[in-house]
Design a protein around this motif. Structure first.
Motif, PDB file in Angstrom:
ATOM      1  N   SER A 140      11.349   7.564   7.258  1.00 18.94           N
ATOM      2  CA  SER A 140      11.123   8.177   8.561  1.00 18.94           C
ATOM      3  C   SER A 140       9.884   9.072   8.454  1.00 18.94           C
ATOM      4  N   TYR A 175       5.344   7.931  18.245  1.00 22.66           N
ATOM      5  CA  TYR A 175       5.708   7.775  16.830  1.00 22.66           C
ATOM      6  C   TYR A 175       6.908   8.652  16.490  1.00 22.66           C
ATOM      7  N   ILE A 209       3.036   4.607   0.244  1.00 23.77           N
ATOM      8  CA  ILE A 209       4.354   5.051  -0.218  1.00 23.77           C
ATOM      9  C   ILE A 209       5.170   3.858  -0.726  1.00 23.77           C
ATOM     10  N   VAL A 243       1.073  12.925   3.470  1.00 29.45           N
ATOM     11  CA  VAL A 243       0.985  12.191   2.197  1.00 29.45           C
ATOM     12  C   VAL A 243      -0.443  11.694   2.037  1.00 29.45           C
ATOM     13  N   ASP A 268       6.335 -10.116   8.740  1.00 29.25           N
ATOM     14  CA  ASP A 268       5.826  -9.272   9.830  1.00 29.25           C
ATOM     15  C   ASP A 268       7.000  -8.556  10.483  1.00 29.25           C
ATOM     16  N   LEU A 269       7.009  -7.243  10.352  1.00 29.95           N
ATOM     17  CA  LEU A 269       8.083  -6.410  10.901  1.00 29.95           C
ATOM     18  C   LEU A 269       8.182  -6.532  12.420  1.00 29.95           C
ATOM     19  N   ASN A 303      10.495   0.703   4.518  1.00 33.45           N
ATOM     20  CA  ASN A 303       9.347   1.620   4.525  1.00 33.45           C
ATOM     21  C   ASN A 303       8.243   1.222   5.500  1.00 33.45           C
ATOM     22  N   LYS A 345      10.649   7.533  15.048  1.00 32.00           N
ATOM     23  CA  LYS A 345      11.247   7.948  13.764  1.00 32.00           C
ATOM     24  C   LYS A 345      12.554   8.716  14.003  1.00 32.00           C
ATOM     25  N   ARG A 393      -8.362   3.382   2.633  1.00 33.52           N
ATOM     26  CA  ARG A 393      -9.020   2.225   3.239  1.00 33.52           C
ATOM     27  C   ARG A 393      -9.939   2.707   4.350  1.00 33.52           C
ATOM     28  N   ASP A 395       5.265  -7.506   2.586  1.00 30.92           N
ATOM     29  CA  ASP A 395       4.213  -6.853   3.376  1.00 30.92           C
ATOM     30  C   ASP A 395       3.539  -7.888   4.263  1.00 30.92           C
ATOM     31  N   HIS A 444       0.845  -1.200   0.000  1.00 32.95           N
ATOM     32  CA  HIS A 444       0.000   0.000   0.000  1.00 32.95           C
ATOM     33  C   HIS A 444       0.882   1.253   0.000  1.00 32.95           C
ATOM     34  N   GLY A 448       6.278  14.672   4.803  1.00 35.91           N
ATOM     35  CA  GLY A 448       5.276  15.397   5.582  1.00 35.91           C
ATOM     36  C   GLY A 448       3.948  14.683   5.400  1.00 35.91           C
ATOM     37  N   TYR A 474       1.753   3.757  12.727  1.00 32.97           N
ATOM     38  CA  TYR A 474       1.632   5.175  13.090  1.00 32.97           C
ATOM     39  C   TYR A 474       0.376   5.479  13.917  1.00 32.97           C
TER      40      TYR A 474
HETATM   41  N1  LIG Z   1       1.329   8.766   4.936  1.00 31.31           N
HETATM   42  C1  LIG Z   1       1.956   9.738   5.565  1.00 31.31           C
HETATM   43  O1  LIG Z   1       1.431  10.869   5.690  1.00 31.31           O
HETATM   44  C2  LIG Z   1       3.359   9.509   6.110  1.00 31.31           C
HETATM   45  C3  LIG Z   1       4.076  10.635   6.532  1.00 31.31           C
HETATM   46  C4  LIG Z   1       5.354  10.442   7.044  1.00 31.31           C
HETATM   47  C5  LIG Z   1       5.888   9.168   7.124  1.00 31.31           C
HETATM   48  N2  LIG Z   1       5.164   8.107   6.720  1.00 31.31           N
HETATM   49  C6  LIG Z   1       5.798   6.763   6.843  1.00 31.31           C
HETATM   50  O2  LIG Z   1       5.787   6.153   5.584  1.00 31.31           O
HETATM   51  C7  LIG Z   1       5.752   4.739   5.740  1.00 31.31           C
HETATM   52  C8  LIG Z   1       4.635   4.184   4.880  1.00 31.31           C
HETATM   53  O3  LIG Z   1       3.427   4.764   5.314  1.00 31.31           O
HETATM   54  P1  LIG Z   1       2.125   4.853   4.393  1.00 31.31           P
HETATM   55  O4  LIG Z   1       1.495   6.162   4.637  1.00 31.31           O
HETATM   56  O5  LIG Z   1       2.414   4.438   3.009  1.00 31.31           O
HETATM   57  O6  LIG Z   1       1.233   3.773   5.167  1.00 31.31           O
HETATM   58  P2  LIG Z   1       0.267   2.605   4.649  1.00 31.31           P
HETATM   59  O7  LIG Z   1      -0.503   2.191   5.846  1.00 31.31           O
HETATM   60  O8  LIG Z   1      -0.457   3.028   3.416  1.00 31.31           O
HETATM   61  O9  LIG Z   1       1.299   1.459   4.257  1.00 31.31           O
HETATM   62  C9  LIG Z   1       2.072   0.810   5.233  1.00 31.31           C
HETATM   63  C10 LIG Z   1       2.333  -0.610   4.741  1.00 31.31           C
HETATM   64  O10 LIG Z   1       3.106  -1.279   5.749  1.00 31.31           O
HETATM   65  C11 LIG Z   1       2.512  -2.558   5.996  1.00 31.31           C
HETATM   66  N3  LIG Z   1       2.758  -2.945   7.370  1.00 31.31           N
HETATM   67  C12 LIG Z   1       2.244  -2.412   8.506  1.00 31.31           C
HETATM   68  N4  LIG Z   1       2.681  -3.077   9.576  1.00 31.31           N
HETATM   69  C13 LIG Z   1       3.486  -4.067   9.112  1.00 31.31           C
HETATM   70  C14 LIG Z   1       4.213  -5.107   9.733  1.00 31.31           C
HETATM   71  N5  LIG Z   1       4.188  -5.302  11.068  1.00 31.31           N
HETATM   72  N6  LIG Z   1       4.938  -5.955   8.968  1.00 31.31           N
HETATM   73  C15 LIG Z   1       4.968  -5.797   7.619  1.00 31.31           C
HETATM   74  N7  LIG Z   1       4.280  -4.847   6.966  1.00 31.31           N
HETATM   75  C16 LIG Z   1       3.547  -3.986   7.704  1.00 31.31           C
HETATM   76  C17 LIG Z   1       1.025  -2.362   5.746  1.00 31.31           C
HETATM   77  O11 LIG Z   1       0.373  -3.594   5.457  1.00 31.31           O
HETATM   78  C18 LIG Z   1       1.033  -1.410   4.553  1.00 31.31           C
HETATM   79  O12 LIG Z   1       1.088  -2.086   3.312  1.00 31.31           O
HETATM   80  C19 LIG Z   1       5.588   4.471   7.236  1.00 31.31           C
HETATM   81  O13 LIG Z   1       6.840   4.141   7.793  1.00 31.31           O
HETATM   82  C20 LIG Z   1       5.080   5.808   7.768  1.00 31.31           C
HETATM   83  O14 LIG Z   1       5.413   6.010   9.119  1.00 31.31           O
HETATM   84  C21 LIG Z   1       3.913   8.230   6.215  1.00 31.31           C
END
Ligand SMILES: NC(=O)c1ccc[n+]([C@@H]2O[C@H](COP(=O)([O-])OP(=O)(O)OC[C@H]3O[C@@H](n4cnc5c(N)ncnc54)[C@H](O)[C@@H]3O)[C@@H](O)[C@H]2O)c1
Length: 257
Positions: free
Chosen positions: A144, A159, A23, A192, A65-66, A92, A163, A198, A42, A21, A190, A96
């Motif tokens: 991060s 959180y 980023i 996104v 699983d992270l 990635n 980071k 979902r 994932d 999903h 920042g 959060y």
């Molecule tokens: N979206 C934002 O505004 C934003 C801003 C700053 C940083 N980030 C960071 O960017 C990264 C991606 O975020 P995103 O917004 O794309 O989120 P998202 O929820 O769309 O995607 C996160 C992905 O990580 C997977 N995931 C979650 N927990 C997991 C685990 N334990 N093991 C394996 N996979 C796991 C999820 O299934 C998902 O596919 C994260 O590290 C988040 O902290 C996001």
């Protein structure tokens, strides 16, 4: 495909975690377009399989699983079995959840640090071990958040601390892996926009805080996920060959307001 250019990744094997999903998905898609062969890892295996299918037969989905060191080690055993090498890691995946500063429990705090710091650290360490086996160097980007550098959203003390710790890992790893030609950087997005919105849990409260305040997004909108993927491509390609140990803010100007 981006041929013979600064951004060409032909022949490279890239692992993107959390690539089902958001980023991660946008990054996997861009790196594949640049010529890399992707491992799409994932916890949501169905989503990872969908991405792999969209990208084509050369690319593979892996469930991991992270939160589990055993699962992370199994992921790297699979990467080694499939490709016998790794050139690029985009670290990635992360969680959060928001917890009010006054109410956050020890269990919530530890879960955040366990996944976002320890989990990402083990992923980075295993990736660097595999990269070093072939002595071709490598690139690692830790995803991060602007929250590590500036308080952007309320109720994110746990959180933000996770980071900030990840950015510290970036610097230590950049120093220690430089002799091996492995470059390590952080990207700090920042706000996104969700790539594939979902349903929110029933108890979900909309975020508040400086990032969401009037005038705090000079570019006038949150980023699209591909606008975070682009700088990641720069860092993992020849264009980023002299950048290591850095924290690159991608926040549409929030941090200068
Ligand atoms: N979206 C934002 O505004 C934003 C801003 C700053 C940083 N980030 C960071 O960017 C990264 C991606 O975020 P995103 O917004 O794309 O989120 P998202 O929820 O769309 O995607 C996160 C992905 O990580 C997977 N995931 C979650 N927990 C997991 C685990 N334990 N093991 C394996 N996979 C796991 C999820 O299934 C998902 O596919 C994260 O590290 C988040 O902290 C996001």
């Amino acid at each position: 495909m981006i041929e013979n250019g600064l951004f060409d990744l032909t022949g490279k094997v890239a692992l993107v975690t959390g690539a089902g999903h958001g980023i991660g998905k946008a990054t996997a898609t861009l790196l594949a377009a640049a010529g890399a062969t992707l491992v799409i890892a994932d916890k949501d295996f169905t989503a990872a399989q969908d991405v792999a299918q969209q990208l084509g037969a050369a690319h593979q989905a892996v469930s991991f699983d992270l939160a589990s060191q055993t699962s992370i080690e199994a992921l790297f055993a699979q990467v080694a079995d499939m490709h016998e090498r790794l050139d690029i890691l985009v670290n990635n995946a992360g969680i959060y959840p928001r917890f009010a500063l006054d109410d956050v429990t020890q269990a919530q705090w530890e879960q955040m640090q366990h996944i976002n710091v320890w989990g990402c650290f083990v992923v980075l360490r295993e990736a660097a071990r595999l990269m070093r086996q072939h002595a071709n160097g490598g690139r690692i980007v830790n995803v991060s958040s602007i929250g590590a550098a500036r308080t952007a959203v309320n109720d994110q003390v746990a959180y933000n601390a996770s980071k900030a710790a990840l950015d510290s890992v970036t610097q230590s790893a950049a120093l220690e892996y430089a002799p091996h030609g492995i470059l390590v950087n952080s990207i700090l997005p920042g706000a996104v926009m969700p790539l594939d919105p979902r349903p929110k849990p029933a108890a979900h409260q909309p975020a508040t805080g400086p990032l969401l305040s009037s005038g705090r997004m000079p570019l006038g909108r949150p980023a699209h996920a591909h606008e975070v993927a682009g700088p990641i491509l720069m860092l993992v390609s020849a264009a980023g060959a002299y950048i290591t140990g850095q924290t690159l803010i991608v926040d549409g100007g929030f941090s200068v307001t």
